[in-house]
Design a protein around this motif. Structure first.
Motif, PDB file in Angstrom:
ATOM      1  N   MET A   1       0.846  -1.189   0.000  1.00 56.05           N
ATOM      2  CA  MET A   1       0.000   0.000   0.000  1.00 56.05           C
ATOM      3  C   MET A   1       0.887   1.247   0.000  1.00 56.05           C
ATOM      4  SD  MET A   1      -3.175   0.278  -0.333  1.00 56.05           S
ATOM      5  CE  MET A   1      -3.650  -1.351   0.234  1.00 56.05           C
ATOM      6  N   ASN A   2       0.408   2.323  -0.570  1.00 47.16           N
ATOM      7  CA  ASN A   2       1.180   3.550  -0.703  1.00 47.16           C
ATOM      8  C   ASN A   2       1.569   4.088   0.676  1.00 47.16           C
ATOM      9  OD1 ASN A   2       2.105   6.179  -1.372  1.00 47.16           O
ATOM     10  ND2 ASN A   2       0.848   6.112  -3.228  1.00 47.16           N
ATOM     11  N   SER A   3       2.890   4.303   0.885  1.00 43.05           N
ATOM     12  CA  SER A   3       3.377   4.751   2.194  1.00 43.05           C
ATOM     13  C   SER A   3       3.413   6.277   2.322  1.00 43.05           C
ATOM     14  CB  SER A   3       4.790   4.191   2.427  1.00 43.05           C
ATOM     15  OG  SER A   3       5.671   4.670   1.423  1.00 43.05           O
ATOM     16  N   GLN A   4       3.145   6.988   1.212  1.00 41.19           N
ATOM     17  CA  GLN A   4       3.161   8.448   1.271  1.00 41.19           C
ATOM     18  C   GLN A   4       1.959   8.957   2.074  1.00 41.19           C
ATOM     19  OE1 GLN A   4       3.572  10.282  -2.576  1.00 41.19           O
ATOM     20  NE2 GLN A   4       4.676   8.520  -3.394  1.00 41.19           N
ATOM     21  N   PRO A   5       2.044  10.190   2.583  1.00 41.95           N
ATOM     22  CA  PRO A   5       0.895  10.776   3.271  1.00 41.95           C
ATOM     23  C   PRO A   5      -0.323  10.779   2.344  1.00 41.95           C
ATOM     24  CG  PRO A   5       2.856  12.133   3.559  1.00 41.95           C
ATOM     25  CD  PRO A   5       3.206  11.100   2.550  1.00 41.95           C
ATOM     26  N   TYR A   6      -1.475  10.721   2.951  1.00 46.27           N
ATOM     27  CA  TYR A   6      -2.699  10.666   2.156  1.00 46.27           C
ATOM     28  C   TYR A   6      -2.880  11.942   1.353  1.00 46.27           C
ATOM     29  CZ  TYR A   6      -3.911   6.660   5.065  1.00 46.27           C
ATOM     30  OH  TYR A   6      -3.907   5.453   5.706  1.00 46.27           O
ATOM     31  N   LEU A   7      -3.346  11.788   0.126  1.00 42.38           N
ATOM     32  CA  LEU A   7      -3.659  12.952  -0.688  1.00 42.38           C
ATOM     33  C   LEU A   7      -4.870  13.672  -0.107  1.00 42.38           C
ATOM     34  CD1 LEU A   7      -3.202  14.627  -3.285  1.00 42.38           C
ATOM     35  CD2 LEU A   7      -4.821  13.077  -4.418  1.00 42.38           C
ATOM     36  N   LEU A   8      -5.879  12.894   0.302  1.00 44.07           N
ATOM     37  CA  LEU A   8      -7.071  13.474   0.913  1.00 44.07           C
ATOM     38  C   LEU A   8      -7.328  12.789   2.242  1.00 44.07           C
ATOM     39  CD1 LEU A   8      -9.753  15.307   0.367  1.00 44.07           C
ATOM     40  CD2 LEU A   8     -10.819  13.068   0.148  1.00 44.07           C
ATOM     41  N   SER A   9      -7.593  13.567   3.243  1.00 47.93           N
ATOM     42  CA  SER A   9      -7.948  13.037   4.560  1.00 47.93           C
ATOM     43  C   SER A   9      -9.176  13.784   5.078  1.00 47.93           C
ATOM     44  CB  SER A   9      -6.783  13.200   5.539  1.00 47.93           C
ATOM     45  OG  SER A   9      -7.114  12.667   6.801  1.00 47.93           O
ATOM     46  N   ALA A  10     -10.270  13.043   5.284  1.00 48.70           N
ATOM     47  CA  ALA A  10     -11.494  13.615   5.839  1.00 48.70           C
ATOM     48  C   ALA A  10     -11.706  13.008   7.214  1.00 48.70           C
ATOM     49  CB  ALA A  10     -12.685  13.304   4.942  1.00 48.70           C
ATOM     50  N   ARG A  32      -2.368   8.650  -2.821  1.00 45.02           N
ATOM     51  CA  ARG A  32      -1.980   8.842  -4.215  1.00 45.02           C
ATOM     52  C   ARG A  32      -1.789   7.476  -4.876  1.00 45.02           C
ATOM     53  NH1 ARG A  32       0.446  12.635  -1.084  1.00 45.02           N
ATOM     54  NH2 ARG A  32       0.420  14.805  -1.807  1.00 45.02           N
ATOM     55  N   GLY A  33      -2.117   7.407  -6.144  1.00 43.14           N
ATOM     56  CA  GLY A  33      -1.848   6.198  -6.903  1.00 43.14           C
ATOM     57  C   GLY A  33      -2.692   4.999  -6.509  1.00 43.14           C
ATOM     58  N   GLU A  34      -3.934   5.237  -6.062  1.00 46.80           N
ATOM     59  CA  GLU A  34      -4.817   4.118  -5.729  1.00 46.80           C
ATOM     60  C   GLU A  34      -6.224   4.396  -6.234  1.00 46.80           C
ATOM     61  OE1 GLU A  34      -5.089   3.525  -1.502  1.00 46.80           O
ATOM     62  OE2 GLU A  34      -6.566   5.119  -1.220  1.00 46.80           O
ATOM     63  N   VAL A  35      -6.944   3.302  -6.492  1.00 44.71           N
ATOM     64  CA  VAL A  35      -8.377   3.391  -6.768  1.00 44.71           C
ATOM     65  C   VAL A  35      -9.085   2.905  -5.517  1.00 44.71           C
ATOM     66  CG1 VAL A  35     -10.287   2.663  -8.221  1.00 44.71           C
ATOM     67  CG2 VAL A  35      -8.010   2.973  -9.230  1.00 44.71           C
ATOM     68  N   HIS A  36      -9.854   3.781  -4.917  1.00 47.66           N
ATOM     69  CA  HIS A  36     -10.461   3.550  -3.615  1.00 47.66           C
ATOM     70  C   HIS A  36     -11.965   3.393  -3.799  1.00 47.66           C
ATOM     71  CE1 HIS A  36     -10.082   4.454   0.907  1.00 47.66           C
ATOM     72  NE2 HIS A  36     -11.334   4.089   0.711  1.00 47.66           N
TER      73      HIS A  36
END
Length: 509
Positions: A1-10, A32-36
């Protein structure tokens, strides 16, 4: 899974509409880089959250962070700057502008940017070519108002795909797409995710599609987080459905369905008359002749061009001389949708936002609209509130008042309203265009039950769906169309299966 900080956080998102609380402290994180995959039943709050993220609604509580920046009133600024793009469940195109203008105008945001028709057409063709090159070449100068619902869906998706956004919000994007178009869309999404690190929030009720495209899922139930960022390969469909609170109503037994199927006698023959005295509607085109008797549920499968033309011919929406339509051996042609309704032909549009729901009128007016057209009256009768209340109770429509606007209901419940219009009228023929578009599993089953009930009472049903599994479940007979919109084959009984439909239409199941 992407280890970078989340692009969007709600975090702890709250949203109320008057006394109704839709979101109750909901959490969602997209990398980033995922289909959620974003999953939940109708009315759970999915579309509301998407509208908050895209700046269409203001939240009443909670925090939003995008690309490392806390968002207050600046959500709309990110959308305007193109960092967040959205495809809403109800399409947001301007019908009086061309396809090119709808796709390209958001690129000309600054006053210093001078609009160029040639540049706009190039931008639009490039964006549309990501999904359908042929449609791209033929459509850029067409007015959006002249497009079918299916074509408008392609334009809306292309506008977002070509925007260069970092976050793409897709609310039921495949609801009106064929299997082939869905496959091309998924290929584009995978490429943009892999090459550009695009983040995608994907809403769909089609579990097969979700597993084809998504990496992780979050489930919302009653405005709260039921599953938070779980890998899709670590959870089963039944577990997801259970978390959604979507206990699926039990299927009818074979004995219960048997009489319906026996009554749904559908014959493909030359100008047959119904010897039982019931209505029989015969449709003919390009060497195919099909007679539909009372109680039949007949499916339409294939590229939208063919089913759309037949639906328009049957319901008075347009004249299509290529189609011969007869009722009990006599020619039947309706000059308008109102004339069709008075002739006993009901219609439920898949485009509930523009051609179905009367958005500015209350629920009671939406329920009684067809009856008023048939009876040629514009005013309410004394019996209408009682009749409407009976329909609401029978269909388990959760409405605070008959005088509320349809916008207070979920998309799936609005779709039930459209079907309910015809229940008391008992039309001779009911034509359904993608009637389960954008509805959850439970609501689908409820709509199926409504249609079977109407068929059991003698209504003949014509059902167009891009979901072959739906046609297989509901229909004894399916009229298949090829990629150019020509009817190719009538499939009956055991022939109605996903492989047979794919072969007859030239389109994957």
């Amino acid at each position: 899974m992407n280890s970078q900080p989340y692009l969007l956080s709600a975090r702890s998102i709250v949203k109320r509409f008057g006394p109704t609380s839709v979101l109750n402290g909901f959490d969602l994180s997209i990398a980033r880089g995922e289909v959620h995959a974003f999953l939940g039943g109708n009315g759970a709050g999915k579309s509301t959250l998407i509208k908050i993220i895209s700046g269409q609604h203001e939240r009443d509580g909670g925090t939003l962070e995008f690309d490392g920046q806390a968002l207050g009133a600046s959500v709309a600024a990110h959308v305007d700057a193109g960092a967040i793009a959205v495809v809403n469940q109800e399409l947001a195109l301007l019908p009086h502008l061309s396809v090119a203008e709808n796709i390209a105008l958001p690129r000309f945001r600054r006053a210093a940017h001078r609009y160029s028709e040639r540049a706009s057409e190039a931008i639009a063709e490039e964006a549309l070519s990501l999904i359908d090159r042929r449609f791209a070449r033929e459509s850029v100068r067409r007015m959006v108002g002249d497009l079918t619902l299916h074509e408008r869906q392609l334009v809306e998706i292309a506008r977002s795909l070509g925007s260069g956004a970092k976050l793409l919000l897709l609310d039921e994007p495949t609801a009106n797409l064929t299997a082939a178009e869905t496959a091309r869309l998924f290929a584009v999404i995978r490429r943009l995710v892999a090459e550009k690190g695009l983040a995608v929030l994907f809403v769909s009720h089609r579990m097969r599609e979700i597993r084809q495209i998504a990496d992780v899922c979050t489930v919302i139930r009653d405005g709260r987080t039921a599953i938070d960022r779980v890998a899709l390969n670590a959870v089963t469909d039944s577990e997801i459905v259970e978390c959604m609170g979507q206990g699926i109503p039990s299927e009818e037994s074979a004995e219960e369905r048997g009489p319906n199927r026996a009554r749904a006698a559908v014959r493909s023959e030359a100008a047959a008359a119904d010897t039982a005295g019931h209505d029989a509607i015969t449709i003919a085109h390009a060497g195919i002749r099909l007679t539909i008797h009372s109680g039949a549920i007949v499916g339409l499968a294939g590229a939208p061009t063919g089913p759309t033309a037949l639906i328009e011919a049957l319901t008075g929406l347009a004249v299509h001389d290529a189609w011969e339509v007869e009722r009990n051996g006599k020619p039947m042609r309706c000059a308008s949708s109102a004339a069709a309704a008075r002739a006993g032909v009901g219609f439920v549009s898949g485009d509930r936002g523009n051609k179905g729901i009367l958005a500015t009128l209350p629920i009671i007016d939406n329920l009684m609209a067809a009856r008023r057209v048939v009876e040629r009256r514009g005013l309410t009768s004394r019996a209408e509130p009682r009749e409407a209340a009976g329909l609401v109770d029978a269909l388990e429509i959760r409405a605070r008042s008959l005088w509320d606007l349809p916008s207070t209901l979920s998309g799936g419940t609005q779709q039930k309203l459209l079907v309910a219009r015809w229940l008391m009228l008992k039309p001779k023929l009911l034509v359904l265009e993608e009637p389960t578009r954008g509805v959850d599993i439970r609501t689908k089953r409820e709509i199926y039950a409504l249609i079977r009930k109407m068929a059991a009472q003698g209504t003949a049903v014509i059902w167009w769906s891009t979901e072959y599994v739906e046609l297989v479940e509901l229909c004894d007979t399916v009229l298949a169309f090829d990629l150019d919109g020509r009817p190719t084959r009538v499939l009956c009984d055991e022939q109605v299966n996903e492989a047979g439909l794919a072969d007859a239409t030239g389109m994957a199941a």
